[in-house]
Design a protein around this motif. Structure first.
Motif, PDB file in Angstrom:
ATOM      1  N   ILE A   1      70.588  -2.899   3.189  1.00 59.25           N
ATOM      2  CA  ILE A   1      70.788  -2.633   1.769  1.00 59.25           C
ATOM      3  C   ILE A   1      70.723  -1.132   1.552  1.00 59.25           C
ATOM      4  CG2 ILE A   1      69.838  -2.990  -0.545  1.00 59.25           C
ATOM      5  CD1 ILE A   1      68.969  -5.726   0.332  1.00 59.25           C
ATOM      6  N   PRO A   2      71.707  -0.552   0.868  1.00 60.86           N
ATOM      7  CA  PRO A   2      71.721   0.902   0.648  1.00 60.86           C
ATOM      8  C   PRO A   2      70.468   1.385  -0.081  1.00 60.86           C
ATOM      9  CG  PRO A   2      73.805  -0.085  -0.022  1.00 60.86           C
ATOM     10  CD  PRO A   2      72.874  -1.209   0.274  1.00 60.86           C
ATOM     11  N   ALA A   3      70.048   2.603   0.228  1.00 60.65           N
ATOM     12  CA  ALA A   3      68.816   3.168  -0.327  1.00 60.65           C
ATOM     13  C   ALA A   3      68.825   3.180  -1.851  1.00 60.65           C
ATOM     14  CB  ALA A   3      68.607   4.580   0.216  1.00 60.65           C
ATOM     15  N   GLN A   4      69.986   3.470  -2.481  1.00 55.52           N
ATOM     16  CA  GLN A   4      70.006   3.546  -3.944  1.00 55.52           C
ATOM     17  C   GLN A   4      69.782   2.182  -4.596  1.00 55.52           C
ATOM     18  OE1 GLN A   4      72.676   4.304  -1.963  1.00 55.52           O
ATOM     19  NE2 GLN A   4      74.603   4.027  -3.033  1.00 55.52           N
ATOM     20  N   VAL A   5      70.095   1.110  -3.905  1.00 54.99           N
ATOM     21  CA  VAL A   5      69.814  -0.235  -4.412  1.00 54.99           C
ATOM     22  C   VAL A   5      68.383  -0.625  -4.038  1.00 54.99           C
ATOM     23  CG1 VAL A   5      70.459  -2.679  -4.270  1.00 54.99           C
ATOM     24  CG2 VAL A   5      72.241  -0.922  -4.352  1.00 54.99           C
ATOM     25  N   LEU A   6      67.988  -0.348  -2.804  1.00 58.70           N
ATOM     26  CA  LEU A   6      66.635  -0.663  -2.333  1.00 58.70           C
ATOM     27  C   LEU A   6      65.576   0.001  -3.215  1.00 58.70           C
ATOM     28  CD1 LEU A   6      65.402  -2.278   0.017  1.00 58.70           C
ATOM     29  CD2 LEU A   6      65.365  -0.172   1.336  1.00 58.70           C
ATOM     30  N   SER A   7      65.868   1.194  -3.713  1.00 58.38           N
ATOM     31  CA  SER A   7      64.906   1.927  -4.539  1.00 58.38           C
ATOM     32  C   SER A   7      64.669   1.252  -5.890  1.00 58.38           C
ATOM     33  CB  SER A   7      65.367   3.367  -4.756  1.00 58.38           C
ATOM     34  OG  SER A   7      66.503   3.399  -5.598  1.00 58.38           O
ATOM     35  N   GLN A   8      65.545   0.343  -6.291  1.00 58.14           N
ATOM     36  CA  GLN A   8      65.403  -0.350  -7.572  1.00 58.14           C
ATOM     37  C   GLN A   8      64.533  -1.594  -7.487  1.00 58.14           C
ATOM     38  OE1 GLN A   8      66.551   0.891 -10.506  1.00 58.14           O
ATOM     39  NE2 GLN A   8      66.979   2.628  -9.175  1.00 58.14           N
ATOM     40  N   LEU A   9      64.149  -1.972  -6.281  1.00 58.06           N
ATOM     41  CA  LEU A   9      63.395  -3.206  -6.100  1.00 58.06           C
ATOM     42  C   LEU A   9      61.931  -2.980  -6.437  1.00 58.06           C
ATOM     43  CD1 LEU A   9      64.946  -4.412  -2.727  1.00 58.06           C
ATOM     44  CD2 LEU A   9      65.674  -4.959  -5.048  1.00 58.06           C
ATOM     45  N   GLY A  10      61.409  -3.797  -7.346  1.00 56.41           N
ATOM     46  CA  GLY A  10      60.005  -3.682  -7.732  1.00 56.41           C
ATOM     47  C   GLY A  10      59.100  -4.520  -6.861  1.00 56.41           C
ATOM     48  N   THR A  11      59.554  -5.696  -6.493  1.00 54.74           N
ATOM     49  CA  THR A  11      58.774  -6.588  -5.649  1.00 54.74           C
ATOM     50  C   THR A  11      59.435  -6.641  -4.283  1.00 54.74           C
ATOM     51  OG1 THR A  11      58.124  -7.925  -7.544  1.00 54.74           O
ATOM     52  CG2 THR A  11      57.928  -8.954  -5.375  1.00 54.74           C
ATOM     53  N   LYS A  12      58.635  -6.457  -3.256  1.00 53.04           N
ATOM     54  CA  LYS A  12      59.174  -6.511  -1.892  1.00 53.04           C
ATOM     55  C   LYS A  12      58.361  -7.502  -1.084  1.00 53.04           C
ATOM     56  CE  LYS A  12      60.678  -1.737  -2.100  1.00 53.04           C
ATOM     57  NZ  LYS A  12      60.473  -0.381  -1.634  1.00 53.04           N
TER      58      LYS A  12
ATOM     59  N   THR B   1      54.343  -6.493  -1.872  1.00 52.26           N
ATOM     60  CA  THR B   1      53.948  -5.491  -2.852  1.00 52.26           C
ATOM     61  C   THR B   1      54.807  -5.691  -4.088  1.00 52.26           C
ATOM     62  OG1 THR B   1      53.510  -3.145  -3.269  1.00 52.26           O
ATOM     63  CG2 THR B   1      55.496  -3.676  -2.030  1.00 52.26           C
ATOM     64  N   GLY B   2      54.327  -5.201  -5.191  1.00 51.25           N
ATOM     65  CA  GLY B   2      55.060  -5.302  -6.450  1.00 51.25           C
ATOM     66  C   GLY B   2      54.652  -4.145  -7.345  1.00 51.25           C
ATOM     67  N   LEU B   3      54.915  -4.312  -8.627  1.00 54.03           N
ATOM     68  CA  LEU B   3      54.557  -3.291  -9.603  1.00 54.03           C
ATOM     69  C   LEU B   3      53.575  -3.880 -10.607  1.00 54.03           C
ATOM     70  CD1 LEU B   3      58.139  -1.922 -10.371  1.00 54.03           C
ATOM     71  CD2 LEU B   3      56.480  -0.992  -8.749  1.00 54.03           C
TER      72      LEU B   3
ATOM     73  N   PRO C   1      53.305   1.014  -8.295  1.00 53.38           N
ATOM     74  CA  PRO C   1      53.264   0.119  -7.129  1.00 53.38           C
ATOM     75  C   PRO C   1      51.852  -0.381  -6.834  1.00 53.38           C
ATOM     76  CG  PRO C   1      54.584   2.061  -6.649  1.00 53.38           C
ATOM     77  CD  PRO C   1      53.901   2.307  -7.969  1.00 53.38           C
ATOM     78  N   LEU C   2      51.771  -1.678  -6.578  1.00 57.09           N
ATOM     79  CA  LEU C   2      50.509  -2.307  -6.194  1.00 57.09           C
ATOM     80  C   LEU C   2      50.279  -2.117  -4.694  1.00 57.09           C
ATOM     81  CD1 LEU C   2      50.940  -5.593  -8.228  1.00 57.09           C
ATOM     82  CD2 LEU C   2      49.308  -3.763  -8.693  1.00 57.09           C
ATOM     83  N   PRO C   3      49.029  -2.186  -4.249  1.00 60.56           N
ATOM     84  CA  PRO C   3      48.758  -2.040  -2.808  1.00 60.56           C
ATOM     85  C   PRO C   3      49.475  -3.121  -1.995  1.00 60.56           C
ATOM     86  CG  PRO C   3      46.719  -1.945  -4.078  1.00 60.56           C
ATOM     87  CD  PRO C   3      47.804  -2.350  -5.034  1.00 60.56           C
ATOM     88  N   LEU C   4      49.796  -2.774  -0.790  1.00 56.39           N
ATOM     89  CA  LEU C   4      50.422  -3.705   0.145  1.00 56.39           C
ATOM     90  C   LEU C   4      49.408  -4.762   0.561  1.00 56.39           C
ATOM     91  CD1 LEU C   4      53.042  -4.139   1.806  1.00 56.39           C
ATOM     92  CD2 LEU C   4      51.968  -2.801   3.614  1.00 56.39           C
ATOM     93  N   VAL C   5      49.863  -6.019   0.614  1.00 50.51           N
ATOM     94  CA  VAL C   5      48.970  -7.120   0.984  1.00 50.51           C
ATOM     95  C   VAL C   5      49.626  -7.965   2.070  1.00 50.51           C
ATOM     96  CG1 VAL C   5      47.779  -9.175   0.131  1.00 50.51           C
ATOM     97  CG2 VAL C   5      48.024  -7.202  -1.360  1.00 50.51           C
TER      98      VAL C   5
END
Length: 185
Positions: free
Chosen positions: A107-118, A164-166, A172-176
């Protein structure tokens, strides 16, 4: 068969529950240009049809795009820009977009940067390029002194993921490291 309109996505039953609509596009997934054109048209029509809603506690509609990397195969800059715009703007229309793919580097970086939840499941490092990509992927998550993110991504088992999410302020919330235990019934 009946015709499909974007407003059908918001239909509710007599109890006020929404419907789960599945658009099966397997015939066109083998044709990346056609698939991405269809997805662009769908996202543009949703954007044009749905009213502005501002920040909502939860989306009114969620779209899961499986094999999302197919949208970006052979995409030139103009097409990437066309995809990025609705991804950025649909959130204000009460629409959540989930991109599902095997590898985030698809996924291109400009789209990946829009993701709030990963949600990241295991990736395996069989080659030097794989190891380099995993290190880059690990950098997409909030920094943590608790996990070695790049190492943990390669050690995740079945039912495990990094999440992680927002928060409600967009921070950004801590990675779990999560583990899903399926029902035993």
């Amino acid at each position: 068969e009946r015709s499909f309109e974007v407003n059908d996505l918001l239909r509710r039953d007599s109890n006020g529950h929404g419907y789960c609509n599945i658009l099966r596009l397997s015939d066109i997934q083998a044709k990346p240009a056609l698939f991405s054109t269809f997805m662009l048209c769908l996202l543009a029509e949703i954007y044009e049809t749905f009213p502005e809603r501002g920040d909502m506690d939860k989306p009114q509609l969620c779209i899961f795009i499986d094999e999302a990397h197919l949208i970006f195969d052979d995409a030139n800059k103009a097409r990437l820009d066309q995809i990025e715009l609705p991804v950025k703007l649909l959130r204000s229309r009460g629409v959540g977009i989930f991109s599902v793919t095997q590898n985030p580097t698809d996924i291109p970086a400009q789209v990946l940067s829009q993701l709030g939840t990963k949600i990241q499941h295991a990736l395996r490092a069989h080659t030097a390029i794989d190891r380099k990509n995993i290190n880059l992927i690990a950098q997409n998550y909030p920094e943590t002194s608790y996990y070695d993110t790049a190492l943990l991504i390669t050690e995740l088992g079945v039912g495990e993921a990094l999440v992680t999410g927002l928060d409600n302020k967009g921070i950004p919330l801590p990675l779990v490291h999560t583990i899903l235990y399926p029902p035993s019934s």
